[in-house]
Design an enzyme around this catalytic site. Structure first.
Site, PDB file in Angstrom:
ATOM      1  N   MET A  11     -37.839 -40.001 -30.243  1.00  0.00           N
ATOM      2  CA  MET A  11     -37.832 -40.449 -28.853  1.00  0.00           C
ATOM      3  C   MET A  11     -37.757 -39.271 -27.893  1.00  0.00           C
ATOM      4  O   MET A  11     -38.601 -39.114 -27.009  1.00  0.00           O
ATOM      5  CB  MET A  11     -36.649 -41.391 -28.618  1.00  0.00           C
ATOM      6  CG  MET A  11     -36.794 -42.741 -29.274  1.00  0.00           C
ATOM      7  SD  MET A  11     -37.976 -43.823 -28.434  1.00  0.00           S
ATOM      8  CE  MET A  11     -37.046 -44.270 -26.968  1.00  0.00           C
ATOM      9  N   ARG A  31     -31.044 -29.284 -32.616  1.00  0.00           N
ATOM     10  CA  ARG A  31     -30.413 -28.531 -33.696  1.00  0.00           C
ATOM     11  C   ARG A  31     -31.443 -27.844 -34.579  1.00  0.00           C
ATOM     12  O   ARG A  31     -31.149 -26.871 -35.259  1.00  0.00           O
ATOM     13  CB  ARG A  31     -29.546 -29.458 -34.549  1.00  0.00           C
ATOM     14  CG  ARG A  31     -28.292 -29.955 -33.836  1.00  0.00           C
ATOM     15  CD  ARG A  31     -27.456 -30.819 -34.747  1.00  0.00           C
ATOM     16  NE  ARG A  31     -28.184 -31.979 -35.224  1.00  0.00           N
ATOM     17  CZ  ARG A  31     -27.716 -32.844 -36.132  1.00  0.00           C
ATOM     18  NH1 ARG A  31     -26.520 -32.656 -36.660  1.00  0.00           N
ATOM     19  NH2 ARG A  31     -28.444 -33.879 -36.491  1.00  0.00           N
ATOM     20  N   ASN A  86     -28.452 -45.003 -27.344  1.00  0.00           N
ATOM     21  CA  ASN A  86     -28.018 -46.397 -27.412  1.00  0.00           C
ATOM     22  C   ASN A  86     -26.491 -46.496 -27.380  1.00  0.00           C
ATOM     23  O   ASN A  86     -25.876 -47.134 -28.240  1.00  0.00           O
ATOM     24  CB  ASN A  86     -28.551 -47.059 -28.689  1.00  0.00           C
ATOM     25  CG  ASN A  86     -30.027 -47.382 -28.592  1.00  0.00           C
ATOM     26  OD1 ASN A  86     -30.542 -47.645 -27.506  1.00  0.00           O
ATOM     27  ND2 ASN A  86     -30.724 -47.369 -29.708  1.00  0.00           N
ATOM     28  N   SER A 112     -36.526 -48.092 -23.812  1.00  0.00           N
ATOM     29  CA  SER A 112     -37.308 -48.869 -24.771  1.00  0.00           C
ATOM     30  C   SER A 112     -38.748 -48.390 -24.721  1.00  0.00           C
ATOM     31  O   SER A 112     -39.291 -48.133 -23.656  1.00  0.00           O
ATOM     32  CB  SER A 112     -37.247 -50.364 -24.433  1.00  0.00           C
ATOM     33  OG  SER A 112     -37.938 -51.126 -25.389  1.00  0.00           O
ATOM     34  N   GLY A 114     -40.085 -46.910 -28.075  1.00  0.00           N
ATOM     35  CA  GLY A 114     -40.324 -46.496 -29.452  1.00  0.00           C
ATOM     36  C   GLY A 114     -41.335 -45.375 -29.568  1.00  0.00           C
ATOM     37  O   GLY A 114     -41.491 -44.531 -28.689  1.00  0.00           O
ATOM     38  N   LYS A 163     -29.802 -52.976 -21.840  1.00  0.00           N
ATOM     39  CA  LYS A 163     -30.547 -52.622 -23.051  1.00  0.00           C
ATOM     40  C   LYS A 163     -29.949 -53.295 -24.278  1.00  0.00           C
ATOM     41  O   LYS A 163     -30.665 -53.702 -25.196  1.00  0.00           O
ATOM     42  CB  LYS A 163     -30.542 -51.098 -23.230  1.00  0.00           C
ATOM     43  CG  LYS A 163     -31.243 -50.594 -24.495  1.00  0.00           C
ATOM     44  CD  LYS A 163     -32.709 -51.036 -24.544  1.00  0.00           C
ATOM     45  CE  LYS A 163     -33.521 -50.263 -25.583  1.00  0.00           C
ATOM     46  NZ  LYS A 163     -32.939 -50.194 -26.909  1.00  0.00           N
ATOM     47  N   HIS A 166     -31.188 -56.788 -24.260  1.00  0.00           N
ATOM     48  CA  HIS A 166     -32.605 -56.694 -24.620  1.00  0.00           C
ATOM     49  C   HIS A 166     -32.771 -56.620 -26.132  1.00  0.00           C
ATOM     50  O   HIS A 166     -33.585 -57.329 -26.731  1.00  0.00           O
ATOM     51  CB  HIS A 166     -33.196 -55.456 -23.944  1.00  0.00           C
ATOM     52  CG  HIS A 166     -34.487 -54.959 -24.500  1.00  0.00           C
ATOM     53  ND1 HIS A 166     -34.569 -54.216 -25.663  1.00  0.00           N
ATOM     54  CD2 HIS A 166     -35.764 -55.077 -24.052  1.00  0.00           C
ATOM     55  CE1 HIS A 166     -35.826 -53.906 -25.909  1.00  0.00           C
ATOM     56  NE2 HIS A 166     -36.567 -54.416 -24.950  1.00  0.00           N
ATOM     57  N   ASN A 167     -31.979 -55.774 -26.780  1.00  0.00           N
ATOM     58  CA  ASN A 167     -32.090 -55.635 -28.225  1.00  0.00           C
ATOM     59  C   ASN A 167     -31.601 -56.876 -28.958  1.00  0.00           C
ATOM     60  O   ASN A 167     -32.115 -57.225 -30.027  1.00  0.00           O
ATOM     61  CB  ASN A 167     -31.312 -54.399 -28.703  1.00  0.00           C
ATOM     62  CG  ASN A 167     -32.079 -53.120 -28.465  1.00  0.00           C
ATOM     63  OD1 ASN A 167     -32.974 -53.070 -27.627  1.00  0.00           O
ATOM     64  ND2 ASN A 167     -31.728 -52.076 -29.190  1.00  0.00           N
ATOM     65  N   GLU A 170     -34.424 -59.199 -28.904  1.00  0.00           N
ATOM     66  CA  GLU A 170     -35.385 -58.705 -29.901  1.00  0.00           C
ATOM     67  C   GLU A 170     -35.017 -59.190 -31.305  1.00  0.00           C
ATOM     68  O   GLU A 170     -35.884 -59.605 -32.077  1.00  0.00           O
ATOM     69  CB  GLU A 170     -35.393 -57.179 -29.849  1.00  0.00           C
ATOM     70  CG  GLU A 170     -36.114 -56.485 -30.976  1.00  0.00           C
ATOM     71  CD  GLU A 170     -35.697 -55.025 -31.041  1.00  0.00           C
ATOM     72  OE1 GLU A 170     -35.197 -54.605 -32.109  1.00  0.00           O
ATOM     73  OE2 GLU A 170     -35.844 -54.321 -30.029  1.00  0.00           O
TER      74      GLU A 170
END
Length: 313
Positions: A11, A31, A86, A112, A114, A163, A166-167, A170
Site C-alpha cells: 500500500m 526497513r 488500520n 481503501s 488495495g 473504515k 466499511h471492512n 465487506e
C-alpha cells in the site's frame, strides 16, 4: 507538497508512487534499505521542510505506536502525523493526545484501494481537526479517485471508525457470495456455476467489483481447487462487532461473517475458498494453497478486471 512516507509495502509504496506522479515531493522510509530514500526516521524528518507532514503506513498496534512515539520526539510544533494504517480508533485518540501535547497535529485516515489504488485511486476516510485536514487536502486530492472517494468523517478517530465499519460490511458481502457459490456447487441443478456468476455482472442488483473479482478468481482457478478454505481476518471485523456491542447495535450479518472465518480455520470450508480468493484479489492478501499446489495471486498475468474508484482494500 512535500510529505514523508513511512512504510513502503504494497500500500505505502504504491501511494508514494501515486503522489510522485501527481507532482508531490515524497521522502520515503522503509526497513528495507533497497527501497528507502533515507536510513532512519531522523534523516527523514531532517529532509522535510517545516511545517512537516509525515504519513505512517505500517501495521496497526505496536509498530504504529512505536513509530508515533519516535516521531513525537523528532517533530516540531506545527508538524502533522497521518496514520493511514488500520489502527483502532481508540488508539487514534491516544496518539492525538500524545502528539498534541507536543504541538504536533494528528490525522487518522482509513485507506481503501488495495493493490489497485495506484491506478484507480484510494478511498480516504479522514478524522482530525478542520485545520489539519484542510492543510493536507493537496495530498488527499492526489490519492483519491477523480470522483468522490473522500470524506472528512469527523474528529480524531472518525476516519478509522468509518473504515472499520466499511471492512465489517465487506465481511458480510464476501460471505454472501461465498455461501451462494457453495450452494450452487453442492446442487445438481446448476451445471455452469462460473457462468452463473458471470451472468450476474451486468443488469443485476448484486453486480459489484467483488463479483467481478470472484469471476476473475474462478477464471484463474475453476472450482478453486488450488485453494484451502482458510480465511484470516485483519482484526477490523472483530473491532466492528465489539463496537456494535458497545453501542447496543445488532450486527447479525457481520458477526456471522466473522464467526465463519473462525470456523474456516478448523476444516477446509468450501465457502471460505471464495473469501480467501477475494481477499487475495482485491488486497493481495496471502492465501493458503493446498499441498502440492501454487495459489495464483492478484498479480497473475492476463488480468482483465478494471475495478471502480471505490475499490476495496
Amino acid at each position: 507538497m512535500q510529505i514523508g512516507m513511512i512504510g513502503l509495502g504494497k500500500m505505502g509504496g504504491n501511494m508514494a508512487e501515486r503522489l510522485r506522479r501527481g507532482g508531490h515531493d515524497v521522502v520515503g522510509y522503509d526497513r528495507d534499505p533497497s527501497i528507502s530514500d533515507v536510513a532512519n526516521l531522523k534523516e527523514l524528518v531532517d529532509r522535510l521542510q517545516a511545517p512537516r507532514a509525515v504519513w505512517v503506513m505500517v501495521p496497526a498496534g505496536a509498530p504504529t505506536q512505536a513509530t508515533v512515539e519516535q516521531l513525537g520526539e523528532l517533530l516540531s510544533p506545527g508538524d502533522i502525523v497521518i496514520d493511514g494504517g488500520n489502527s483502532h480508533y481508540l488508539d487514534d485518540r491516544k496518539h492525538g493526545e500524545e502528539l498534541g501535547a507536543r504541538g504536533v497535529g494528528f490525522v487518522d485516515c482509513g485507506v481503501s484501494g488495495g493493490v489497485w489504488g495506484l491506478q484507480n485511486g484510494y478511498a480516504l476516510m479522514t478524522g482530525g481537526s478542520d485545520e489539519d485536514v484542510r492543510r493536507l487536502m493537496p495530498i488527499f486530492e492526489t490519492l483519491k479517485p477523480e470522483e468522490g472517494g473522500f470524506v472528512h468523517a469527523g474528529g480524531i478517530g472518525a476516519g478509522h471508525f468509518a473504515k472499520m465499519v466499511h471492512n465489517g460490511i465487506e465481511y458480510g458481502m464476501m460471505q454472501a457470495f461465498a455461501e451462494g457459490w457453495e450452494l450452487l456447487e453442492a446442487s445438481d441443478v446448476v451445471t455452469d456455476v462460473a457462468g452463473s456468476f458471470k451472468s450476474w455482472r451486468n443488469g443485476t442488483v448484486i453486480r459489484s467489483w467483488l463479483l467481478d473479482l470472484l469471476v476473475r478468481a474462478l477464471d484463474e482457478d475453476p472450482g478453486l481447487a488450488e485453494l484451502k478454505g482458510y480465511a484470516q481476518d485483519s482484526g477490523e471485523g472483530r473491532w466492528t462487532v465489539q463496537a456494535a456491542v458497545d453501542h447496543a447495535v445488532p450486527l447479525p450479518v457481520i458477526t456471522a461473517a466473522l464467526y465463519a472465518r473462525f470456523a474456516s480455520r478448523q476444516d477446509d470450508s468450501p465457502a471460505m475458498k471464495v473469501v480467501a480468493a477475494l481477499r487475495n484479489q482485491f488486497g493481495g492478501h496471502a492465501v493458503t494453497a493446498k499441498e502440492g499446489q501454487v495459489a495464483k495471486g492478484a498479480d497473475a498475468p492476463g488480468a482483465d478486471v478494471v475495478p471502480p474508484a471505490e475499490a476495496d482494500r
